[in-house]
Design an enzyme around this catalytic site. Structure first.
Site: not given
Length: 270
Positions: A11, A38, A163, A165, A261
């Protein structure tokens, strides 16, 4: 030969780089391959100490369509035979979502797969239940990835982390009933993982842990969700069935902080 792999949606790599939790985790050298998602940065914006992690080669994919968005990176102590950034399909290029390394024994994908985006609004400006703007793009991306992985699988097995999602089953999120119409748990999204696993891709965490409850990899920053363990398991390591017997261990590092995360990992015995 034992290979240890890790995956973490950070992130924002520039933000996480200043956090002691990240620094301690990244300073370890126990992983042979690390996939980050990310990252939200160009390679030139990332601290040199990260880019040039001692003993590792690093490979970066950054978003070209929107700066400070998406992005993936891989750090490897194993020299790859080849490196590919993005999927081959031009329709799904530009957001820096895939880094693909070919190793001697397997193809490795690190992916930050799209989320479903904002809700679709009706003519009165009200959200339409269960409809999200980027779900069509998301499902197209998954389809493109799957077709490419299947083609590569003809030559050697596949390992894919990242990830996704998507929480696959009700056991994979704390509150499934209230999220039936939330992107990440829509039936169309879950159907992809049904198809993916039916095609012979093994969820390595479930292979090791079975149907143990309460295991998540993402928690909202709101309402003390992490402290209460109200989370979603949306970060995965999948391997194609040819590597199923090589799965030695798979786990979630829930006590590692620094992002919304936490890292997930996989150990293969090849």
């Amino acid at each position: 030969m034992e290979i240890k792999l890790a995956s973490w949606n950070v992130n924002g790599i520039r933000a996480v780089a200043a956090k002691p939790e990240w620094q301690e985790w990244f300073a370890q050298d126990k992983y042979d391959v690390i996939g980050l998602q990310e990252t939200k940065a160009e390679k030139e914006q990332i601290p040199e100490a990260i880019v040039n992690k001692e003993g590792y080669e690093s490979f970066f994919a950054s978003s070209k369509v929107k700066k400070g968005y998406s992005g993936t990176a891989v750090f490897s102590r194993i020299k790859p035979l080849s490196v590919e950034i993005e999927l081959p399909d031009p329709e799904f290029q530009g957001e820096g979502r895939i880094v693909h390394l070919e190793f001697e024994k397997f193809h490795f994908f690190n992916g930050y797969f799209p989320n479903g985006g904002a809700e679709v609004l009706d003519e009165n400006g009200k959200p339409i239940k269960g409809e999200f703007k980027r779900v069509p793009y998301k499902m197209g991306f998954f389809d493109s990835f799957f077709k490419y992985a299947q083609e590569l699988r003809k030559s050697k097995p596949i390992v894919v982390c990242g990830d996704f999602n998507i929480a696959h089953h009700e056991i994979d999120l704390a509150r499934p009933k209230t999220n039936k119409n939330t992107t990440g748990f829509l039936q169309i999204e879950r159907d992809f993982l049904d198809m993916f696993t039916s095609a012979g891709y093994v969820d390595t965490f479930r292979h090791i842990k079975g149907n143990e409850e309460g295991h998540y990899s993402w928690w909202s920053y709101k309402m003390q969700a992490r402290a209460k363990n109200v989370g979603w398991r949306i970060d995965y390591f999948f391997v194609s069935d040819e590597l199923k017997d090589c799965i030695k261990d798979a786990s979630i590092e829930k006590d590692v902080f620094g992002s919304d995360h936490c890292p997930v990992n996989l150990t293969l015995e090849l």
